[in-house]
Write an enzyme that holds these catalytic residues in place. Structure first.
Site, PDB file in Angstrom:
ATOM      1  N   LEU A 299      21.393 -41.376 -10.268  1.00  0.00           N
ATOM      2  CA  LEU A 299      21.973 -41.556  -8.934  1.00  0.00           C
ATOM      3  C   LEU A 299      23.489 -41.723  -9.057  1.00  0.00           C
ATOM      4  O   LEU A 299      23.979 -42.417  -9.938  1.00  0.00           O
ATOM      5  CB  LEU A 299      21.361 -42.775  -8.245  1.00  0.00           C
ATOM      6  CG  LEU A 299      19.878 -42.687  -7.909  1.00  0.00           C
ATOM      7  CD1 LEU A 299      19.469 -43.832  -6.982  1.00  0.00           C
ATOM      8  CD2 LEU A 299      19.515 -41.363  -7.260  1.00  0.00           C
TER       9      LEU A 299
ATOM     10  N   GLN B 286      42.225 -44.864 -10.017  1.00  0.00           N
ATOM     11  CA  GLN B 286      41.338 -44.297 -11.039  1.00  0.00           C
ATOM     12  C   GLN B 286      41.034 -42.817 -10.799  1.00  0.00           C
ATOM     13  O   GLN B 286      40.256 -42.221 -11.529  1.00  0.00           O
ATOM     14  CB  GLN B 286      40.058 -45.117 -11.173  1.00  0.00           C
ATOM     15  CG  GLN B 286      39.104 -45.063  -9.993  1.00  0.00           C
ATOM     16  CD  GLN B 286      37.957 -46.052 -10.160  1.00  0.00           C
ATOM     17  OE1 GLN B 286      38.126 -47.255  -9.969  1.00  0.00           O
ATOM     18  NE2 GLN B 286      36.787 -45.563 -10.526  1.00  0.00           N
TER      19      GLN B 286
ATOM     20  N   SER C 176      27.164 -41.357  -6.306  1.00  0.00           N
ATOM     21  CA  SER C 176      27.669 -41.040  -4.958  1.00  0.00           C
ATOM     22  C   SER C 176      28.081 -39.576  -4.897  1.00  0.00           C
ATOM     23  O   SER C 176      28.034 -38.948  -3.841  1.00  0.00           O
ATOM     24  CB  SER C 176      28.853 -41.943  -4.615  1.00  0.00           C
ATOM     25  OG  SER C 176      28.472 -43.287  -4.802  1.00  0.00           O
ATOM     26  N   ARG C 177      28.503 -39.016  -6.033  1.00  0.00           N
ATOM     27  CA  ARG C 177      28.962 -37.616  -6.056  1.00  0.00           C
ATOM     28  C   ARG C 177      27.794 -36.616  -5.950  1.00  0.00           C
ATOM     29  O   ARG C 177      28.046 -35.431  -5.707  1.00  0.00           O
ATOM     30  CB  ARG C 177      29.770 -37.335  -7.326  1.00  0.00           C
ATOM     31  CG  ARG C 177      31.121 -38.025  -7.317  1.00  0.00           C
ATOM     32  CD  ARG C 177      32.033 -37.552  -8.424  1.00  0.00           C
ATOM     33  NE  ARG C 177      33.390 -38.052  -8.247  1.00  0.00           N
ATOM     34  CZ  ARG C 177      33.915 -39.112  -8.885  1.00  0.00           C
ATOM     35  NH1 ARG C 177      33.176 -39.783  -9.751  1.00  0.00           N
ATOM     36  NH2 ARG C 177      35.146 -39.490  -8.648  1.00  0.00           N
TER      37      ARG C 177
ATOM     38  N   ALA D 119      29.721 -45.938  -0.612  1.00  0.00           N
ATOM     39  CA  ALA D 119      28.761 -44.819  -0.601  1.00  0.00           C
ATOM     40  C   ALA D 119      27.528 -45.251  -1.396  1.00  0.00           C
ATOM     41  O   ALA D 119      27.068 -44.559  -2.301  1.00  0.00           O
ATOM     42  CB  ALA D 119      29.379 -43.547  -1.168  1.00  0.00           C
TER      43      ALA D 119
ATOM     44  N   LYS E 155      24.879 -45.897 -16.500  1.00  0.00           N
ATOM     45  CA  LYS E 155      25.272 -44.488 -16.348  1.00  0.00           C
ATOM     46  C   LYS E 155      26.729 -44.283 -16.738  1.00  0.00           C
ATOM     47  O   LYS E 155      27.084 -43.290 -17.341  1.00  0.00           O
ATOM     48  CB  LYS E 155      25.062 -44.005 -14.907  1.00  0.00           C
ATOM     49  CG  LYS E 155      25.379 -42.521 -14.766  1.00  0.00           C
ATOM     50  CD  LYS E 155      25.186 -42.031 -13.360  1.00  0.00           C
ATOM     51  CE  LYS E 155      26.382 -42.242 -12.502  1.00  0.00           C
ATOM     52  NZ  LYS E 155      27.536 -41.394 -12.836  1.00  0.00           N
TER      53      LYS E 155
ATOM     54  N   GLY F 203      20.878 -46.933  -6.764  1.00  0.00           N
ATOM     55  CA  GLY F 203      21.385 -47.446  -8.043  1.00  0.00           C
ATOM     56  C   GLY F 203      22.249 -48.682  -7.826  1.00  0.00           C
ATOM     57  O   GLY F 203      22.111 -49.693  -8.532  1.00  0.00           O
ATOM     58  N   HIS F 204      23.142 -48.632  -6.822  1.00  0.00           N
ATOM     59  CA  HIS F 204      23.963 -49.809  -6.508  1.00  0.00           C
ATOM     60  C   HIS F 204      23.069 -50.968  -6.057  1.00  0.00           C
ATOM     61  O   HIS F 204      23.306 -52.118  -6.411  1.00  0.00           O
ATOM     62  CB  HIS F 204      24.937 -49.505  -5.363  1.00  0.00           C
ATOM     63  CG  HIS F 204      25.993 -48.501  -5.689  1.00  0.00           C
ATOM     64  ND1 HIS F 204      26.047 -47.250  -5.121  1.00  0.00           N
ATOM     65  CD2 HIS F 204      27.070 -48.570  -6.522  1.00  0.00           C
ATOM     66  CE1 HIS F 204      27.102 -46.605  -5.576  1.00  0.00           C
ATOM     67  NE2 HIS F 204      27.728 -47.364  -6.436  1.00  0.00           N
TER      68      HIS F 204
HETATM   69  O1  PAF Z   1      31.958 -47.634 -11.172  1.00  0.00           O
HETATM   70  C1  PAF Z   1      32.642 -47.682 -10.124  1.00  0.00           C
HETATM   71  O2  PAF Z   1      32.158 -47.489  -9.010  1.00  0.00           O
HETATM   72  C2  PAF Z   1      34.134 -47.988 -10.223  1.00  0.00           C
HETATM   73  O3  PAF Z   1      34.685 -47.414 -11.371  1.00  0.00           O
HETATM   74  C3  PAF Z   1      34.443 -49.499 -10.161  1.00  0.00           C
HETATM   75  C4  PAF Z   1      33.873 -50.242 -11.341  1.00  0.00           C
HETATM   76  C5  PAF Z   1      33.890 -50.074  -8.868  1.00  0.00           C
HETATM   77  C6  PAF Z   1      35.957 -49.712 -10.165  1.00  0.00           C
HETATM   78  O4  PAF Z   1      36.565 -49.104  -9.073  1.00  0.00           O
END
Ligand code: PAF
EC number: 6.3.2.1
Length: 280
Positions: free
Chosen positions: A184, A61, A186-187, A32, A149, A36-37
């Site tokens: 930014l 997680q 994804s949520r 997503a 972030k 930022g990514h």
């Molecule tokens: O920050 C994230 O998107 C996640 O916590 C990560 C580091 C990709 C681990 O699943």
């Protein structure tokens, strides 16, 4: 850009890159992808010869009542964005490849992970440190890039890297913000326009606290009280925590140490959980 969907293919590539003396930057993501990514990927390209982006929505997680199943997914769009931003390889393992039936090994950091997010999401960092350690083992990166972030995530991962002697440099990238200041995430896709207006109060609050510190306020209690007051104006917002903490240990500070204190905020904007922070 090459796409690798098996652990063995990624390990073979990692071996070839290592043998050829190429440096590798890993950008771990859950997909997503947003700007930022893409900033993380662009930074990665300045740090190593080869950029690998992992895309994997990591089930371990997420808590039992969290948004694992409805977490936004857009693999096709993500791969196009990765390629545009300069990634050389995308690693997109399946859940069964990383957590086959009978899987039972976890990495658990037991100090930095405990406060803040650790209180309301008790198994979250165990999932993050497990998947990140697994990705480090598979991809064997020279460095890995994470966003500021998720300041506690970065601090926990740094601690794991130190404690387990992992040969990876952890690089932190500044938070990318939208025009209204919202970090930014994804949520953010879950927010209605009204909720988005409320969410914009978070960065405004961080700015207010920063200016209080710039004017000389050092008492954490005063700063968190003002932040609580500002965010409480919005009926859509429910505060989870607001704290002044040491950015490495995440332990609460009573007084701001300029340059070495972090204001960490987590709120519910109705059913969406958002976090943000500011270095003070
Ligand atoms: O920050 C994230 O998107 C996640 O916590 C990560 C580091 C990709 C681990 O699943």
């Amino acid at each position: 850009m090459q796409t690798l969907d098996s652990v063995s293919a990624m390990q073979a590539l990692a071996g070839e890159l290592r043998a050829a003396g190429r440096t590798v930057a890993l950008v771990p993501t859950m997909g997503a992808l947003h700007e930022g990514h893409l900033d993380l990927i662009r930074l990665a390209a300045t740090r190593a010869d080869v950029v690998v982006v992992s895309i994997f929505v990591n089930p371990t997680q997420f808590g039992p009542n969290e948004d694992y199943t409805r977490y936004p997914r857009d693999l096709e769009g993500d791969l196009a964005k990765c390629a545009d931003a300069g990634a050389h390889h995308a690693f997109i393992p399946t859940k069964d490849a990383l957590y086959p039936p009978g899987y039972s090994t976890y990495v658990n950091e037991e100090s930095v992970a405990k406060p803040l997010e650790g209180v309301s999401r008790p198994a979250h960092f165990r999932g993050v440190t497990t998947i990140v350690t697994k990705l480090f083992n598979i991809v064997q990166p020279t460095c890995a890039i994470f966003g500021q972030k998720d300041a506690q995530q970065v601090a926990v991962i740094r601690k794991v890297v130190t404690d387990l002697h992992l040969p990876v440099e952890i690089v932190t990238a500044p938070t990318t913000r939208d025009d209204d200041g919202v970090a930014l995430s994804s949520r953010n896709a879950y927010l209605t326009p009204l909720q988005r207006t409320a969410a914009a109060a978070i960065p405004q609050t961080l700015e207010t606290v920063k200016s209080m510190v710039a004017k000389g306020e050092r008492r954490a209690e005063r700063l968190t009280a003002e932040a609580t007051h500002l965010l409480s104006q919005f009926r859509q917002i429910r505060i989870i925590y607001i704290a002044v903490v040491d950015p490495l240990t995440m332990q609460t500070q009573r007084e701001v140490v300029p340059g070495n204190s972090l204001l960490a905020v987590a709120v519910w904007v109705e059913e969406t959980r958002l976090i943000d922070n500011a270095l003070l």
